[in-house]
Write an enzyme that holds these catalytic residues in place. Sequence first.
Site, mmCIF file in Angstrom:
data_model
loop_
_atom_site.group_PDB
_atom_site.id
_atom_site.type_symbol
_atom_site.label_atom_id
_atom_site.label_comp_id
_atom_site.label_asym_id
_atom_site.label_seq_id
_atom_site.Cartn_x
_atom_site.Cartn_y
_atom_site.Cartn_z
ATOM 1 N N ARG A 168 2.385 8.684 -2.106
ATOM 2 C CA ARG A 168 1.169 8.759 -1.303
ATOM 3 C C ARG A 168 -0.002 9.169 -2.173
ATOM 4 O O ARG A 168 0.156 9.583 -3.307
ATOM 5 C CB ARG A 168 1.348 9.768 -0.150
ATOM 6 C CG ARG A 168 2.390 9.403 0.908
ATOM 7 C CD ARG A 168 1.960 8.246 1.790
ATOM 8 N NE ARG A 168 0.614 8.422 2.319
ATOM 9 C CZ ARG A 168 0.301 9.182 3.368
ATOM 10 N NH1 ARG A 168 1.252 9.837 4.007
ATOM 11 N NH2 ARG A 168 -0.949 9.272 3.769
ATOM 12 N N CYS B 239 1.230 -1.111 10.478
ATOM 13 C CA CYS B 239 1.321 -1.017 9.023
ATOM 14 C C CYS B 239 2.642 -0.403 8.583
ATOM 15 O O CYS B 239 2.988 -0.439 7.411
ATOM 16 C CB CYS B 239 0.154 -0.197 8.469
ATOM 17 S SG CYS B 239 0.134 1.522 9.007
ATOM 18 N N ARG C 167 -1.969 7.809 -7.330
ATOM 19 C CA ARG C 167 -0.695 7.096 -7.467
ATOM 20 C C ARG C 167 -0.475 6.647 -8.912
ATOM 21 O O ARG C 167 0.643 6.749 -9.440
ATOM 22 C CB ARG C 167 -0.664 5.891 -6.531
ATOM 23 C CG ARG C 167 -0.713 6.261 -5.063
ATOM 24 C CD ARG C 167 -0.532 5.042 -4.176
ATOM 25 N NE ARG C 167 -0.986 5.293 -2.816
ATOM 26 C CZ ARG C 167 -0.731 4.516 -1.779
ATOM 27 N NH1 ARG C 167 -0.019 3.414 -1.955
ATOM 28 N NH2 ARG C 167 -1.187 4.805 -0.576
ATOM 29 N N ARG D 4 7.242 -2.448 4.503
ATOM 30 C CA ARG D 4 7.162 -3.909 4.360
ATOM 31 C C ARG D 4 7.522 -4.315 2.933
ATOM 32 O O ARG D 4 8.308 -5.247 2.717
ATOM 33 C CB ARG D 4 5.749 -4.398 4.703
ATOM 34 C CG ARG D 4 5.508 -5.882 4.385
ATOM 35 C CD ARG D 4 4.038 -6.256 4.531
ATOM 36 N NE ARG D 4 3.163 -5.466 3.678
ATOM 37 C CZ ARG D 4 2.943 -5.714 2.396
ATOM 38 N NH1 ARG D 4 3.550 -6.732 1.795
ATOM 39 N NH2 ARG D 4 2.129 -4.945 1.699
ATOM 40 N N ARG D 5 6.949 -3.609 1.957
ATOM 41 C CA ARG D 5 7.229 -3.922 0.559
ATOM 42 C C ARG D 5 8.669 -3.594 0.192
ATOM 43 O O ARG D 5 9.377 -4.409 -0.396
ATOM 44 C CB ARG D 5 6.254 -3.155 -0.344
ATOM 45 C CG ARG D 5 4.820 -3.641 -0.232
ATOM 46 C CD ARG D 5 3.848 -2.708 -0.937
ATOM 47 N NE ARG D 5 2.471 -3.219 -0.868
ATOM 48 C CZ ARG D 5 1.396 -2.440 -0.843
ATOM 49 N NH1 ARG D 5 1.516 -1.127 -0.884
ATOM 50 N NH2 ARG D 5 0.194 -2.984 -0.791
ATOM 51 N N LYS E 82 -6.350 -4.569 6.875
ATOM 52 C CA LYS E 82 -4.922 -4.303 7.088
ATOM 53 C C LYS E 82 -4.675 -2.930 7.713
ATOM 54 O O LYS E 82 -3.601 -2.688 8.276
ATOM 55 C CB LYS E 82 -4.138 -4.426 5.782
ATOM 56 C CG LYS E 82 -4.391 -3.364 4.740
ATOM 57 C CD LYS E 82 -3.611 -3.650 3.462
ATOM 58 C CE LYS E 82 -3.839 -2.587 2.393
ATOM 59 N NZ LYS E 82 -3.290 -1.281 2.762
ATOM 60 N N ASP E 83 -5.667 -2.030 7.627
ATOM 61 C CA ASP E 83 -5.527 -0.701 8.218
ATOM 62 C C ASP E 83 -5.986 -0.647 9.665
ATOM 63 O O ASP E 83 -5.804 0.375 10.335
ATOM 64 C CB ASP E 83 -6.331 0.333 7.414
ATOM 65 C CG ASP E 83 -5.784 0.540 6.013
ATOM 66 O OD1 ASP E 83 -4.577 0.305 5.816
ATOM 67 O OD2 ASP E 83 -6.566 0.939 5.121
#
Length: 349
Positions: free
Chosen positions: A177, A272, A183, A159-160, A108-109
């Site tokens: 971040r 992304c 996190r 997106r989330r 995904k990155d």
Amino acid sequence: MSSYALAQIYQLILNLVGGGPRPVYPARKNIRIGSRKSKLALVQTHLVRDSLQAIYPDTNFEIIAMTTTGDNNQTKPLHNFGAKALWTQELEVLLLEDKLEMIVHSLKDMPTQLPHGCKIGAILEREDPRDALVMKTGSSYKSLEDLPEGSVVGTSSVRRSAQIKKRYPHLNFEDVRGNVGTRLAKLDDPASSYTCLILAAAGLIRLDLGERITGYLSSPCLLHAVGQGALGVEIRDGDEDTAKMLRVLGHKETTLHCLAERSLMRTLEGGCSVPIGVETETATNGQMLMRAVVVSLDGQNFVNVEERMEVAGEEAADNFGRVVAGKLVAAGAGDILKGINLNRGLVDA
């Protein structure tokens, strides 16, 4: 080696015994594998290295880790970055300079347009691609539906946040971040404002942190990122020795699903930092089924589609992604993405 890694290697060996691609032994006796320095990145790179070492015991696989642009800036929100290669560019320079034979990425990155001279050498079997809801330690809340108005959801992904805003407009969102451990520490700090975090389930599982998952999020609430849950191995275009060696790691179903997803995003020119969500599966009739959504940053406007197609190979998967992208554009996704890009220009200015 973790129990998770052992299970993955065991499954790979079973696939080989069951008629998968046969190993092609590399001419080189030392293979250099590039990785980011984060704990998750190294866990994932060791998974690939250990799998290769089990298959090619006479070859030395060396991991070379480094920090990237995305690692060095842990404060700027991801959607404010203009670049699409935050996690990959520095490693790709080493690859093209023949200082690495391969790089392990979270797929995904990886930008959908790779630098000239680079290509994907293998996509490994996908871990759970869904997003995970993680509540603060000791919290009595079990779902997003439980959260009272004004609760703070921590996520760095537009997106989330955009998709969740669409369904739960009473929630607030704050950027968070850092690596997964950082996190989680921010979430659990009694002084923090976060009620919960949204993280990729695959990363938590690979870090043996599955017990932190309060629940899994999927459609219609939240569609995952393109390529989420899969590992991609990047190599130099034309390095046939490395390409042949990696064939034993590739997983056909995952590869076709992810190539279709990447084609969708490439066609829409997303990244992304753009709210494009997908879910891809193989339907009972053998066709590929893809759900896709594009959402405005405030969650107010969205378009979604669901399409099926017979997909037998990589070219067909690429075409299917373009077909789904075309359906989204026809439904109005182009206007939403144009608005997002204009908004980013104002922010960056």
